[in-house]
Design an enzyme around this catalytic site. Structure first.
Site, PDB file in Angstrom:
ATOM      1  CG  ASP A 172      -5.620   4.749  -0.412  1.00 11.19           C
ATOM      2  OD1 ASP A 172      -5.030   4.775   0.674  1.00 11.19           O
ATOM      3  OD2 ASP A 172      -5.703   3.723  -1.106  1.00 11.19           O
ATOM      4  CG  HIS A 217      -5.875  -2.813  -0.412  1.00  9.95           C
ATOM      5  ND1 HIS A 217      -4.895  -2.667  -1.372  1.00  9.95           N
ATOM      6  CD2 HIS A 217      -6.309  -1.570  -0.126  1.00  9.95           C
ATOM      7  CE1 HIS A 217      -4.750  -1.369  -1.639  1.00  9.95           C
ATOM      8  NE2 HIS A 217      -5.595  -0.685  -0.897  1.00  9.95           N
ATOM      9  CB  CYS A 265      -7.430   0.358  -3.642  1.00 11.15           C
ATOM     10  SG  CYS A 265      -6.234   1.696  -3.446  1.00 11.15           S
ATOM     11  CE1 TYR A 283      -3.627   6.141   4.828  1.00 13.26           C
ATOM     12  CE2 TYR A 283      -1.362   5.412   4.493  1.00 13.26           C
ATOM     13  CZ  TYR A 283      -2.717   5.238   4.306  1.00 13.26           C
ATOM     14  OH  TYR A 283      -3.181   4.163   3.586  1.00 13.26           O
ATOM     15  CG  HIS A 324      -8.806   2.251  -0.068  1.00 11.17           C
ATOM     16  ND1 HIS A 324      -7.626   1.597   0.187  1.00 11.17           N
ATOM     17  CD2 HIS A 324      -9.555   2.139   1.054  1.00 11.17           C
ATOM     18  CE1 HIS A 324      -7.661   1.093   1.422  1.00 11.17           C
ATOM     19  NE2 HIS A 324      -8.831   1.399   1.964  1.00 11.17           N
TER      20      HIS A 324
HETATM   21  C1  CS2 Z   1      -2.283   1.082   1.684  1.00 10.76           C
HETATM   22  C2  CS2 Z   1      -2.171  -0.309   2.248  1.00 10.76           C
HETATM   23  O1  CS2 Z   1      -3.204   1.559  -0.372  1.00 10.76           O
HETATM   24  C3  CS2 Z   1      -3.428   1.402   0.806  1.00 10.76           C
HETATM   25  O2  CS2 Z   1      -4.554   1.535   1.238  1.00 10.76           O
HETATM   26  O3  CS2 Z   1      -2.173   2.081   2.612  1.00 10.76           O
HETATM   27  O4  CS2 Z   1      -1.265  -0.302   3.294  1.00 10.76           O
HETATM   28  C4  CS2 Z   1      -3.425  -0.985   2.696  1.00 10.76           C
HETATM   29  O5  CS2 Z   1      -3.846  -0.454   3.905  1.00 10.76           O
HETATM   30  C5  CS2 Z   1      -3.259  -2.474   2.864  1.00 10.76           C
HETATM   31  O6  CS2 Z   1      -2.676  -3.031   1.760  1.00 10.76           O
HETATM   32  C6  CS2 Z   1      -4.583  -3.158   3.121  1.00 10.76           C
HETATM   33  O7  CS2 Z   1      -4.383  -4.426   3.643  1.00 10.76           O
HETATM   34 MN    MN Z   2      -5.715   1.601  -0.972  1.00 11.52          MN
END
Ligand code: CS2
Ligand code: MN
Length: 364
Positions: A316, A206, A244, A330, A271
């Site tokens: 996300d 990530h 992401c 979340y 994401h």
């Molecule tokens: C976050 C992070 O942006 C995201 O997805 O919620 O906590 C993510 O899960 C971690 O950085 C992944 O290792």
């Molecule tokens: Mn993310």
């Protein structure tokens, strides 16, 4: 794209599997054993428990987020080998349960950083907010001492019970340069990627969130060039990324659609979320809708469609809406809305293509 939804586990999430089941098109949960500290092996029996819970609701558990990396690995300490062995064992256990993708990150000390978890938006909802000046002006070591003496809580990740280890960690990272962190990531990948490959699992790092160094700590998974470098460290399909859009998009130089086109076959997991950037470097999370933020969500989904993306996707972070009490970012409602928006774009592109493919001699 294969839609999945993050779930923190029974007793650990305000959202139930039964409710997730009612979001159209979700086929699996994104999960983790959150109580197991980094560096310890995930027991197979615990993994199978989650699999059973998920299957009761017809979900798969193909995607794990995250198997966290022990700080000694990021610091490159001699003790790292022990923790890497444990990581490999966890990969093998996850493979036995049928897991296909492991999301992880390589951020020193902190995962995502925000200065306010409940920033009020104009529509009355709240969302995660990052105030750049606050983070830039923080003197981390001084802050540890201030919090310790006042016993005040300042920001997520700075909980009083974490202070002693924070102080030690900051000191340890004083000797780790950006290039050292690259070397430590390289070492880790050389060890774990062959195991992942043998287990038919894709590792998906990530990006750093936000994608720049904070508190004097190095951060390396931040932009197009760095992702290219990372994928070449061990140039194998099992060494992939969790692309992401929200994390990368906080830097306006990052063009996510271009990354999708270049790295398509190395993105097992995506994401998708939106944020609104401000000129002073602050940003706030918004609904997934393109017009609400600064990220070109429509172009992103179209780019995935264009490359024939068959990987996993999740919405996300979402806003907190309709008075929902949930983990910051979340909740059920806004992420469910996000999914419907993503499907809306995907399905209309798909449909447009079908129309285009139809023979033109349709007559009345
Ligand atoms: C976050 C992070 O942006 C995201 O997805 O919620 O906590 C993510 O899960 C971690 O950085 C992944 O290792
Ligand atoms: Mn993310």
């Amino acid at each position: 794209m294969r839609m999945v939804f993050r779930w923190f586990g029974a007793g650990n999430d305000s959202v139930s599997l039964a409710h997730i089941r009612q979001i159209p098109g979700v086929e699996g949960i994104v999960w983790a054993l959150h109580d197991i500290p980094p560096g310890e092996v995930w027991p197979l029996s615990r993994i199978m428990e989650v699999k059973e819970q998920a299957e009761q609701h017809q979900f798969h558990i193909d995607v794990v987020e995250s198997v966290n990396v022990h700080e000694d690995i990021k610091l490159g300490l001699p003790t790292r080998d022990r923790y890497i062995e444990a990581y490999k064992q966890t990969i093998k256990h996850l493979a036995k349960a049928g897991v296909k993708v492991i999301c992880y990150n390589f951020m020193p000390v902190f995962d995502w950083v925000r200065t306010d978890l409940y920033k009020k938006l104009e529509d009355g909802s709240t969302a995660l907010f990052y105030e750049k000046k606050v983070v830039d002006e923080m003197n981390p070591k001084g802050l540890v001492e201030t919090i310790a003496s006042n016993k005040t809580f300042t920001m997520p990740g700075w909980e009083p019970e974490r202070l002693a280890s924070l102080k030690t960690l900051f000191e340890a990272y004083e000797h780790v340069s950006t290039e050292d962190l690259w070397d430590h990531l390289h070492y880790f990948l050389q060890e774990v990627i062959p195991v992942a490959e043998a287990c038919d699992i894709k590792m998906a790092i990530h990006p750093d969130d936000p994608p720049w160094p904070i508190f004097g700590l190095p951060r390396i998974v931040t932009n197009h060039d760095n992702i290219r470098r990372l994928l070449k460290l061990v140039d194998h399909p099992a060494n992939g990324i969790t692309l992401c859009s929200g994390a990368l998009g906080a830097d306006l130089n990052n063009q996510v659609p271009e990354m999708i086109r270049e790295f398509a076959d190395r993105i097992p997991f995506a994401h998708i979320r939106n944020i609104k950037r401000f000129d002073n470097g602050d940003f706030v999370e918004t609904s997934h809708r393109e017009q609400d933020g600064s990220i070109d969500i429509v172009s992103i989904v179209k780019a995935y469609h264009e490359v024939g993306f068959t990987g996993y996707v999740r919405p996300d972070h979402g806003r907190h809406i309709w008075d929902e009490q949930c983990r910051p970012g979340y909740g059920l409602y806004d992420r469910a809305l996000g999914i419907m928006y993503l499907w809306g774009i995907w399905d209309s592109v798909q449909n447009g293509q079908r129309m285009h493919d139809l023979p033109s001699q349709i007559t009345i």
